[in-house]
Scaffold this active site. Structure first.
Site, PDB file in Angstrom:
ATOM      1  CB  SER A  31     -54.161 -51.529  47.980  1.00  0.00           C
ATOM      2  OG  SER A  31     -53.914 -51.926  49.324  1.00  0.00           O
ATOM      3  N   GLY A  68     -51.402 -54.460  46.205  1.00  0.00           N
ATOM      4  CA  GLY A  68     -50.774 -55.745  46.461  1.00  0.00           C
ATOM      5  C   GLY A  68     -49.265 -55.725  46.473  1.00  0.00           C
ATOM      6  CG  ASN A  97     -49.839 -55.659  50.479  1.00  0.00           C
ATOM      7  OD1 ASN A  97     -50.944 -55.948  50.932  1.00  0.00           O
ATOM      8  ND2 ASN A  97     -49.683 -54.723  49.563  1.00  0.00           N
ATOM      9  CG  ASP A 178     -60.900 -54.658  52.797  1.00  0.00           C
ATOM     10  OD1 ASP A 178     -61.024 -53.691  53.568  1.00  0.00           O
ATOM     11  OD2 ASP A 178     -60.312 -54.561  51.703  1.00  0.00           O
ATOM     12  CG  HIS A 181     -58.018 -51.831  51.110  1.00  0.00           C
ATOM     13  ND1 HIS A 181     -58.307 -53.183  51.099  1.00  0.00           N
ATOM     14  CD2 HIS A 181     -56.783 -51.689  50.574  1.00  0.00           C
ATOM     15  CE1 HIS A 181     -57.282 -53.832  50.559  1.00  0.00           C
ATOM     16  NE2 HIS A 181     -56.347 -52.954  50.233  1.00  0.00           N
TER      17      HIS A 181
END
Length: 207
Positions: A31, A68, A97, A178, A181
């Protein structure tokens, strides 16, 4: 009249031909490189494309990043990408991830090593774009994860950026809600971290 048409057709086809012949810079990431949460054109990969052009580098950037994705996913996708795109440079931005999910670091190391080796065997130069974890994942795990990227790069004589968020990773204003990011403002900072390690892998612009 026929000769005139031939000349015009050749002129129109030339830009397409040059574009097709431009070496490919392939980015295989998650991402962070896919531009999660950003508007189209705001991601660091788009900024990279613009900088390459501005600096006179003739490359066609192919962004094969998927939000992801993990090192296992990237490893499984890479062979087809190498065959289809035939890149001269590959940037691998994966592993975050895996770590966020507490993945086995030996597996992460193996997957990244296999990807670097495959890309190099296909004739591409490789840059590993690394990540680091916040301290709440435990000192030992954090340290071991951070070392994976430099260790793999050294083992395969590949280029590496140990931490793509270097210089702003602890600045919450640079991240979306979040706190994972980066915002649009932070994208130039990512590029600034990647660019110095990438330039030595590029074919120098023509005078």
């Amino acid at each position: 009249m026929f000769a005139f048409c031939v000349a015009i057709c050749a002129a129109l086809a030339a830009p397409l031909s040059r574009a097709a012949e431009a070496p490919v810079l392939l980015i295989v990431g998650d991402s962070i490189s896919a531009g999660y949460g950003l508007a189209a054109g705001e991601g660091w990969v788009t900024l990279l494309t613009a900088k390459l052009k501005a600096e006179g580098y003739d490359y066609r950037v192919v962004n094969a990043s998927i939000s992801g994705d993990t090192t296992a996913g990237g490893r499984s996708r890479l062979p087809a990408l190498l065959k289809q795109r035939r890149p001269s440079v590959v940037i691998i931005e994966l592993g975050g991830n895996d770590a966020l999910r507490g993945g086995d670091l030996a597996t992460v190391r193996t997957n990244l090593g296999a990807m670097v080796a495959s890309a190099q065997a296909a004739g591409a130069k490789v840059l590993l774009a690394g990540m680091q974890l916040p301290p709440n994942y435990g000192a030992s795990y954090v340290k071991s994860f951070g070392a994976v990227f430099t260790d793999v790069a050294q083992a395969h004589k590949a280029a590496v950026v140990p931490f793509v968020f270097n210089g702003f990773g602890e600045d919450v204003s640079m991240f979306q809600a979040d706190r994972i990011h980066p915002t649009a403002v932070a994208q130039a900072r990512i590029l600034a971290n990647v660019w110095p390690a990438l330039v030595p892998l590029l074919k120098k612009p023509s005078p």
